[in-house]
Design a protein around this motif. Structure first.
Motif, PDB file in Angstrom:
ATOM      1  N   ILE A  61      50.971  44.541  46.053  1.00 37.62           N
ATOM      2  CA  ILE A  61      49.889  44.469  45.077  1.00 37.62           C
ATOM      3  C   ILE A  61      48.775  43.602  45.654  1.00 37.62           C
ATOM      4  CG2 ILE A  61      49.224  43.732  42.755  1.00 37.62           C
ATOM      5  CD1 ILE A  61      52.106  44.226  41.893  1.00 37.62           C
ATOM      6  N   ASN A  62      47.597  44.177  45.806  1.00 39.42           N
ATOM      7  CA  ASN A  62      46.461  43.441  46.359  1.00 39.42           C
ATOM      8  C   ASN A  62      45.970  42.374  45.381  1.00 39.42           C
ATOM      9  OD1 ASN A  62      46.556  45.109  48.626  1.00 39.42           O
ATOM     10  ND2 ASN A  62      45.065  46.544  47.773  1.00 39.42           N
ATOM     11  N   SER A  63      45.279  41.379  45.912  1.00 35.70           N
ATOM     12  CA  SER A  63      44.795  40.275  45.086  1.00 35.70           C
ATOM     13  C   SER A  63      43.699  40.706  44.110  1.00 35.70           C
ATOM     14  CB  SER A  63      44.272  39.146  45.971  1.00 35.70           C
ATOM     15  OG  SER A  63      43.197  39.601  46.781  1.00 35.70           O
ATOM     16  N   ASN A  64      43.057  41.845  44.366  1.00 33.48           N
ATOM     17  CA  ASN A  64      42.004  42.338  43.470  1.00 33.48           C
ATOM     18  C   ASN A  64      42.442  43.592  42.715  1.00 33.48           C
ATOM     19  OD1 ASN A  64      42.029  44.060  45.632  1.00 33.48           O
ATOM     20  ND2 ASN A  64      39.795  44.197  45.845  1.00 33.48           N
ATOM     21  N   GLU A  65      43.724  43.868  42.694  1.00 26.05           N
ATOM     22  CA  GLU A  65      44.251  45.082  42.069  1.00 26.05           C
ATOM     23  C   GLU A  65      44.088  45.039  40.560  1.00 26.05           C
ATOM     24  OE1 GLU A  65      45.062  48.319  43.488  1.00 26.05           O
ATOM     25  OE2 GLU A  65      46.622  47.229  44.569  1.00 26.05           O
ATOM     26  N   LEU A 133      45.124  44.233  32.618  1.00 21.63           N
ATOM     27  CA  LEU A 133      44.666  44.921  31.411  1.00 21.63           C
ATOM     28  C   LEU A 133      43.307  45.579  31.610  1.00 21.63           C
ATOM     29  CD1 LEU A 133      45.902  42.282  28.854  1.00 21.63           C
ATOM     30  CD2 LEU A 133      46.675  44.659  28.985  1.00 21.63           C
ATOM     31  N   THR A 134      42.934  45.805  32.852  1.00 22.86           N
ATOM     32  CA  THR A 134      41.677  46.483  33.155  1.00 22.86           C
ATOM     33  C   THR A 134      41.968  47.936  33.502  1.00 22.86           C
ATOM     34  OG1 THR A 134      40.607  44.453  33.938  1.00 22.86           O
ATOM     35  CG2 THR A 134      39.675  46.550  34.682  1.00 22.86           C
ATOM     36  N   PHE A 135      41.699  48.821  32.546  1.00 28.05           N
ATOM     37  CA  PHE A 135      41.952  50.257  32.711  1.00 28.05           C
ATOM     38  C   PHE A 135      41.004  50.987  31.764  1.00 28.05           C
ATOM     39  CE2 PHE A 135      45.275  53.238  34.305  1.00 28.05           C
ATOM     40  CZ  PHE A 135      44.747  54.404  33.781  1.00 28.05           C
ATOM     41  N   LEU A 154      35.855  42.194  33.955  1.00 29.28           N
ATOM     42  CA  LEU A 154      35.539  41.897  35.347  1.00 29.28           C
ATOM     43  C   LEU A 154      34.062  42.162  35.593  1.00 29.28           C
ATOM     44  CD1 LEU A 154      38.628  43.574  37.053  1.00 29.28           C
ATOM     45  CD2 LEU A 154      38.322  41.156  36.513  1.00 29.28           C
ATOM     46  N   PRO A 155      33.428  41.498  36.606  1.00 28.75           N
ATOM     47  CA  PRO A 155      34.027  40.582  37.582  1.00 28.75           C
ATOM     48  C   PRO A 155      34.100  39.155  37.047  1.00 28.75           C
ATOM     49  CG  PRO A 155      31.725  40.898  38.111  1.00 28.75           C
ATOM     50  CD  PRO A 155      32.003  41.772  36.917  1.00 28.75           C
ATOM     51  N   LEU A 156      35.024  38.383  37.636  1.00 30.53           N
ATOM     52  CA  LEU A 156      35.205  36.986  37.278  1.00 30.53           C
ATOM     53  C   LEU A 156      35.064  36.118  38.521  1.00 30.53           C
ATOM     54  CD1 LEU A 156      38.433  37.425  35.131  1.00 30.53           C
ATOM     55  CD2 LEU A 156      36.127  37.097  34.227  1.00 30.53           C
ATOM     56  N   GLU A 157      34.808  34.852  38.302  1.00 30.23           N
ATOM     57  CA  GLU A 157      34.814  33.897  39.407  1.00 30.23           C
ATOM     58  C   GLU A 157      35.599  32.675  38.964  1.00 30.23           C
ATOM     59  OE1 GLU A 157      31.745  31.188  42.109  1.00 30.23           O
ATOM     60  OE2 GLU A 157      30.978  32.856  40.898  1.00 30.23           O
ATOM     61  N   PHE A 158      36.565  32.279  39.782  1.00 26.73           N
ATOM     62  CA  PHE A 158      37.407  31.142  39.437  1.00 26.73           C
ATOM     63  C   PHE A 158      37.016  29.937  40.280  1.00 26.73           C
ATOM     64  CE2 PHE A 158      39.713  34.693  37.790  1.00 26.73           C
ATOM     65  CZ  PHE A 158      40.291  34.198  36.629  1.00 26.73           C
ATOM     66  N   ILE A 191      32.782  33.527  33.316  1.00 25.80           N
ATOM     67  CA  ILE A 191      32.797  34.842  32.664  1.00 25.80           C
ATOM     68  C   ILE A 191      31.386  35.426  32.703  1.00 25.80           C
ATOM     69  CG2 ILE A 191      33.282  36.084  30.521  1.00 25.80           C
ATOM     70  CD1 ILE A 191      35.076  33.705  29.726  1.00 25.80           C
ATOM     71  N   ARG A 192      31.271  36.628  33.223  1.00 26.46           N
ATOM     72  CA  ARG A 192      29.963  37.277  33.352  1.00 26.46           C
ATOM     73  C   ARG A 192      29.750  38.392  32.330  1.00 26.46           C
ATOM     74  NH1 ARG A 192      27.786  36.026  38.501  1.00 26.46           N
ATOM     75  NH2 ARG A 192      29.287  34.997  39.881  1.00 26.46           N
ATOM     76  N   LYS A 193      30.811  39.153  32.048  1.00 23.85           N
ATOM     77  CA  LYS A 193      30.693  40.306  31.156  1.00 23.85           C
ATOM     78  C   LYS A 193      31.738  40.224  30.053  1.00 23.85           C
ATOM     79  CE  LYS A 193      27.443  42.718  33.325  1.00 23.85           C
ATOM     80  NZ  LYS A 193      26.178  43.139  32.677  1.00 23.85           N
ATOM     81  N   ILE A 194      31.342  40.626  28.843  1.00 25.85           N
ATOM     82  CA  ILE A 194      32.244  40.604  27.692  1.00 25.85           C
ATOM     83  C   ILE A 194      31.992  41.806  26.789  1.00 25.85           C
ATOM     84  CG2 ILE A 194      32.360  38.072  27.655  1.00 25.85           C
ATOM     85  CD1 ILE A 194      30.426  38.295  25.175  1.00 25.85           C
TER      86      ILE A 194
END
Length: 236
Positions: A61-65, A133-135, A154-158, A191-194
């Motif tokens: 599982i990729n880190s951006n999956e 939960l992104t689908f 998404l996208p997020l920045e931590f 958080i950029r988008k909601i």
């Protein structure tokens, strides 16, 4: 029994490396639990996803999956696996490998944790939860501002933890032109988008203007809602 009607048997393609993640939403749970993902072609018996395995293939599982990107990969894998073993199934020579129940896991119907973000978790776990939960077409991860549902997209920045103990997890610690910064269990998340309730996706900064948000205002975790008897407000 219906399973006794087919002459050869009944087969199923399940999107997990069985016996892991039997039941519902195996793709989501694979991402949530940070395990390898996979496809299993198996015989169907009278138990849920517990029949003998014909063939299985796994991938990391990729880190951006996201759930969507992983589902797309597994769909292609499943088709190839079925085509490869279909002649053996027809001839009655397909493998029957028993599953090891001691390694099994099962998940019932329903979204994990009602899709509610636990802000006390680490950046890594919250990131996985949102990606899992992104689908498109399905409901994303969410939080609450009072009783208003806010979906986090998404996208997020931590950002790393600055060890500031002024704010609790879930609190807004900064408001930037590009979005809202929220404290997590071990850091911060931009958080950029909601989405508000069932709205279209919008910039997170619009939430600031709509509710006059300031530093210190908080989003609510599942524990907060449960302890205040608000679960009737969040059942899908």
């Amino acid at each position: 029994l219906i399973l006794e009607i087919p002459r050869i048997g009944t087969i199923n393609i399940h999107f997990s490396p069985l016996p892991r993640h039997r039941g519902y939403f195996p793709v989501i749970w694979s991402i949530l639990e940070d395990e390898k993902a996979g496809v299993t072609l198996h015989w169907v018996n009278n138990k849920i996803h517990a029949g003998d395995i014909i063939a299985q293939q796994t991938i990391p599982i990729n880190s951006n999956e996201t759930a969507f990107s992983l589902y797309t990969k597994l769909t292609k894998m499943g088709i190839k696996l079925f085509k490869k073993y279909f002649p053996q199934i027809l001839s009655g020579k397909a493998p029957r490998i028993p599953q090891n129940d001691s390694f099994s896991s099962y998940h019932p119907a329903g979204y994990p944790f009602q899709r509610i973000i636990n802000w006390n978790e680490t950046n890594e776990k919250i990131d996985r939860f949102i990606r899992a939960l992104t689908f498109p077409g399905f409901e994303p991860a969410r939080t609450f501002y009072y009783d208003v549902e806010i979906s986090i997209l998404l996208p997020l920045e931590f950002l790393p933890d600055d060890h500031d103990t002024t704010y609790q997890p879930g609190s807004i610690v900064d408001i930037l032109p590009q979005g809202i910064v929220v404290k997590t269990g071990n850091g911060k998340m931009l958080i950029r988008k909601i989405k508000i309730q069932k709205s279209l996706a919008i910039d997170a900064t619009k939430l600031v203007n709509l509710f006059n948000l300031t530093k210190g205002d908080s989003f609510r975790s599942f524990e907060n809602l449960s302890s205040e008897g608000k679960l009737n407000l969040i059942i899908p």
